[in-house]
Design a protein around this motif. Sequence first.
Motif, PDB file in Angstrom:
ATOM      1  N   VAL C  63       0.843  -1.202   0.000  1.00 46.57           N
ATOM      2  CA  VAL C  63       0.000   0.000   0.000  1.00 46.57           C
ATOM      3  C   VAL C  63       0.872   1.243   0.000  1.00 46.57           C
ATOM      4  O   VAL C  63       0.649   2.191  -0.766  1.00 46.57           O
ATOM      5  CB  VAL C  63      -0.933  -0.006   1.233  1.00 46.57           C
ATOM      6  N   GLN C  64       1.888   1.237   0.849  1.00 48.28           N
ATOM      7  CA  GLN C  64       2.789   2.385   0.903  1.00 48.28           C
ATOM      8  C   GLN C  64       3.490   2.576  -0.434  1.00 48.28           C
ATOM      9  O   GLN C  64       3.715   3.695  -0.878  1.00 48.28           O
ATOM     10  CB  GLN C  64       3.846   2.171   1.986  1.00 48.28           C
ATOM     11  N   TYR C  65       3.836   1.448  -1.066  1.00 50.86           N
ATOM     12  CA  TYR C  65       4.562   1.517  -2.332  1.00 50.86           C
ATOM     13  C   TYR C  65       3.705   2.169  -3.409  1.00 50.86           C
ATOM     14  O   TYR C  65       4.167   3.050  -4.140  1.00 50.86           O
ATOM     15  CB  TYR C  65       4.985   0.101  -2.740  1.00 50.86           C
ATOM     16  N   ILE C  66       2.442   1.737  -3.485  1.00 47.82           N
ATOM     17  CA  ILE C  66       1.550   2.328  -4.499  1.00 47.82           C
ATOM     18  C   ILE C  66       1.420   3.827  -4.247  1.00 47.82           C
ATOM     19  O   ILE C  66       1.478   4.640  -5.176  1.00 47.82           O
ATOM     20  CB  ILE C  66       0.155   1.665  -4.445  1.00 47.82           C
ATOM     21  N   ALA C  67       1.242   4.178  -2.971  1.00 49.75           N
ATOM     22  CA  ALA C  67       1.107   5.595  -2.639  1.00 49.75           C
ATOM     23  C   ALA C  67       2.354   6.358  -3.076  1.00 49.75           C
ATOM     24  O   ALA C  67       2.275   7.469  -3.615  1.00 49.75           O
ATOM     25  CB  ALA C  67       0.873   5.756  -1.137  1.00 49.75           C
ATOM     26  N   TYR C  68       3.502   5.737  -2.850  1.00 47.74           N
ATOM     27  CA  TYR C  68       4.757   6.393  -3.210  1.00 47.74           C
ATOM     28  C   TYR C  68       4.859   6.594  -4.719  1.00 47.74           C
ATOM     29  O   TYR C  68       5.268   7.653  -5.192  1.00 47.74           O
ATOM     30  CB  TYR C  68       5.943   5.568  -2.698  1.00 47.74           C
ATOM     31  N   LEU C  69       4.486   5.556  -5.464  1.00 46.64           N
ATOM     32  CA  LEU C  69       4.534   5.683  -6.917  1.00 46.64           C
ATOM     33  C   LEU C  69       3.633   6.815  -7.387  1.00 46.64           C
ATOM     34  O   LEU C  69       4.003   7.587  -8.282  1.00 46.64           O
ATOM     35  CB  LEU C  69       4.100   4.367  -7.581  1.00 46.64           C
ATOM     36  N   GLY C  70       2.436   6.877  -6.771  1.00 44.06           N
ATOM     37  CA  GLY C  70       1.522   7.948  -7.144  1.00 44.06           C
ATOM     38  C   GLY C  70       2.132   9.314  -6.873  1.00 44.06           C
ATOM     39  O   GLY C  70       2.050  10.249  -7.667  1.00 44.06           O
ATOM     40  N   GLN C  71       2.793   9.406  -5.742  1.00 41.82           N
ATOM     41  CA  GLN C  71       3.435  10.654  -5.353  1.00 41.82           C
ATOM     42  C   GLN C  71       4.527  11.025  -6.354  1.00 41.82           C
ATOM     43  O   GLN C  71       4.652  12.162  -6.781  1.00 41.82           O
ATOM     44  CB  GLN C  71       4.041  10.426  -3.974  1.00 41.82           C
ATOM     45  N   LEU C  72       5.331  10.014  -6.747  1.00 43.36           N
ATOM     46  CA  LEU C  72       6.400  10.246  -7.718  1.00 43.36           C
ATOM     47  C   LEU C  72       5.836  10.717  -9.042  1.00 43.36           C
ATOM     48  O   LEU C  72       6.387  11.605  -9.690  1.00 43.36           O
ATOM     49  CB  LEU C  72       7.196   8.953  -7.956  1.00 43.36           C
TER      50      LEU C  72
END
Lengths: 299, 554, 325
Positions: C63-72
Amino acid sequence: MTLPTWLALLVALALAGAAARAVRRRFFRHPTATWGVGILAFFAIVAVAAPLVAPFDPREQLDIIRLKNQPPSWTYMLGTDVYSRDLWSRVVFGARVSLVVGGLGTLVAVTLGATVGAVAGYYRRWADAVLMRGVDVGLALPRIFVLLMAIALWDRLSLPVLVLTIGLTSWFGTSRLVRAEVLSLRERDFVAAARALGAGPARVILRHVLPNAAAPIIVSATLGIGNVLLLEAGLSFLGIGVAPPTASWGSMIADGAPTLATAPWTTLFPGLAIALVVMALNAVGDGLRDALDPRREDT
Amino acid sequence: MLGAMRATFLLLIAVATLASCERPGGCTGAYCGTLVFVSPGEPDILLPPVSQQVSTRDIGDQIFLKLADIGPSTNTIGDEDFQPQLAERWEWDGPTTLVFHVDPRARWHDGQPVTAADVAFTFDAYNDPAVASPFRNALRRVASVTARDSATAVVRFRERYPEMFFDAVYHMRILPAHLLRGVPRDQWKTAAFGRQPVGDGPYRFVSWHAGQSLELQADSTFFLGRPAIRRLIWRFTPNVPVAVTQLVAGEGDALEYLGTPDNVSRVRAAQQMTLYPYRGSSYGYLGFNLTVNGDTTQPHPIFGDRQVRRALTMAVDRARLLTSVFGDLAKVPPGPMSQLWWIWDPEIRQLPFDTVQAARVLASHGWRDSDHDGIRDRAGQRLSFHVLVPSTSGVRKQYARLLQEQFRTVGVQMEIDEVEPSVFQERAGAGRFDAALFGWTTDPSPSSGLVQLWSRSGFGGSNFLRYDNATYDQLVERATGGVLTREQARTTWRRAIETINDDAPAIFLFAPDGVAAIHSRVADVNVRPDSWWALVRTWRIPPDRLIDRDRVER
Amino acid sequence: MAAWLVRRVAASIAIVLAVVTLTFVLVHLAPGTPFLPPPETPADPAVTARLRAQFHLDEPIPVQYIAYLGQLARGNLGLSFALRRPVADALAEAVPNTLLLAGAALLLDFLLGLALGVYQALRVHRLPDIILGNATLFIYSFPTFWLGLILVLVFGEWLRWFPVAGVGDPVLCPAADSLRCVIDRLWHLTLPALTLGLVGAAGTARFQRAAMLEVAGQDYIRTARAKGARERRVVLRHQLRNALLSFITRFGLAFPFLLTGAVLIETIFAWPGMGRLATDAILRRDYPVVTAAALLASTLVVLGNLLADVLLAVADPRLRVPAHA
């Protein structure tokens, strides 16, 4: 320094000189490569015969008040460090750790790299593409980051784990090298002949292709040991590496760095040892490259 | 070719000469001076409620004011020894109510006056869980802070206890409500204000080059007196030995803590520095984990036994280790305390150094070397344990190696696990260790440290060893609560410390002396042991001792 | 050529993504938590828990990873846990410092190494060659951080010729806004650049010497000599140009590693660059900075590879067909 210690040291020097002379009679034309063999032989013999050559136990704290950070003297040939341990004994035993880590780490790296490179070069197409992209990722990962983080995953770093980690992050260059060699070799007649005779791919790779690609692998390995040694020193300097009180040259530099101004010998001698060994390895590697590669002319 | 090289060479010489030409003149008089602090740590953010960095405190001391500040005696009991800062006076309005009168001359650096509303706002922020301030716990006994009018702030406590005044004034630096009101509380930890702070203190913020330096300039209208030293510059270095090198080379003027005898001798050899000793505020010890993985129902196989712990304590020559590491720059603490605390007393009963007794006790408890490998064992288990050491602490790493040797001579094997600080904290908190080398920097008051670390209420918090002694808890409660005379409090504290020493949950190894190095040209130097640069505004550089740095006009 | 370029760029993006993912996973799995107080200060578990919640660190890693990708994807590199500011700001300040150091080191490496290599090739097997050959071999074998320590000791502390640490003089020159301050910056740059550059220069010298001697035996050189051209012109024009080609390749591949390999040097000299930023971030478990640094470093590596290939193709017409498929 006691008499047996001096004797052991002299024997090591004599053996090293003999090794260098023997090697010279064969086919090296470099005086530097000969020196290199001599230096390596010296350190290897000293490392193996460490208990005989070292006058003190490397972990023994002789007198933590009066013998702390003493400059070189007759009794303590290279001086003492901040824990009043004899520096020469620690350099000698440190040779064991550094050389073992260097040798084994490179072995792991070269084996893995040669395997991957050979498979990629032999099978080509998608195996090649997948493996080489993997190598690209590996090369793109900043080495020191990966090591820091991989090391962070284990609470405490034992020697085998350190060797494995260094090996697992150092094989990318070798794989590219081996792949290039295999690519050019696989078109040669002897490979076609072996395949016509019904040899399976593994047999072809192991018995026909790799031995002919051996030369660059060996050279790369020799130079690779030097890189691994420097890497281990850097890791120990950063505080991750061999656990105390085991002596390794890198951790000795790290131990001595805070008192660099007042006791420079604690940092100087381990660094010098590393430089000498790496220099010897580079010289030998150069000599091997010239000797084993018939295509190269005068260099 | 040769002509071109000659021309280039001459050009370089010309450029170098021009560039090194000094501008003549510059600042003269009593209000010049540039002081360069070489700091081994850099602040993370200059917003006091959300930062625990020591350098934030040092710089915060110059930019922000507290209501009142601790005096030179660092006494934390009562209010007699405190000195007015933002509050010009105060009085008690009942047993648990304290009234402060804000000095009407106080101004924020942007010109706005400082009011009691700022004081009330500050407490509200420190206390707000959304801010996640590490100082919130220290203020737990303060019930409320309100503004009766623009110049009067009222502090109400939940109960009456000796260090009420200390709690009310020491932990909070008053913040400008008009600038911070608009910042959402959960964004305070990354607020832009923290990189360009506006305060009411003797120095105003000028610039901050991350990783390099930070500059403050004296506020000539400061209401408690214009600071004599005009500029303060913090120069960030990676560690203390490099900082010392910079001092010796003349690139810096002040370093708060020299640490080792090596550094002290190097600074002594540099003629231009003067050494200022002060009572150190830190101490270190080897703590034994009394449980397995933090589970109090499972005592540690080795350290669960009180006699074994006492024997191990007696096996260590603490004085000799101290001399090796610190020379004469530290003392062996008589318990878990730093030299700063007023309860420091070398007469407190401690275990002696006695290897014979230690060996005897170990043997009588079944720990004998049955297989002659140099390590004692009992029923197949060896007397061997791992000690956790944070890789960033040079002193504790040194101690680890020395202790390893000490234990080896009595047949105890100690293996050293050097881990990163974040791993250290995590494992210590979870109880996943055998023993660990801890070091703490303390408040001027013994109350918080001795409760947090050694009493039952510290379980799950900082009492990593899970030390649990009801007698100790009662003694500490008596010493910190209610109203005792100073002598009664001292006796109670002493009994509490002796309880710990008898149980030997840890070997208390070192309490370093503080030694600061400051350039000899600075006069009226006063280093306060709890916060080294708190009094910089009272220092001065006499006009006849100005050097190049001081004269620069910029 | 265009098709090849597009394929390479696509592969490069995939590589960068793989690196970032690997880094993200590794750093989140590593033991140790962020948000710890400075050493020797007790931690308040309530504060740590609160901060972890505010940064969503207790959610599952995917979940954190997806959020991070979105942020990037939105161009946001996140907020640093330890530095309390946007990661982009911290990187923007650190990267120029590292570029300065790496650039200076590379310049020294290139100029000195090339000069030495050429000189050695011209005097091959004679005394200067032998002396320089052994000297470069020795220096090439130094651990760079050890060399740095020695240089600081000798030139910084004993001789006081150069400053010991830092980027510039904070009293007189907090910013490089005058000629005097530029010179001050260069003065501070000398020792760290020398440390990085000397070892590199020794390696370059060895390499160039070998390359030039290899080229010496080639046919076109003999042709030029047979045509009667002067020795010097033969050397300088033909050998140098070809040796330059191999340097360009090495340059493209080596530059990114100078950035991350400068970690030890930056630590010793208190140089506020990317290497130190990243190492500190790993030690403090400052996740956003670690992943951002990995992103930046891997991008530079693949860009460097790409650049090296393109430069080679431009410089050597024979190589306009790609070297590795």
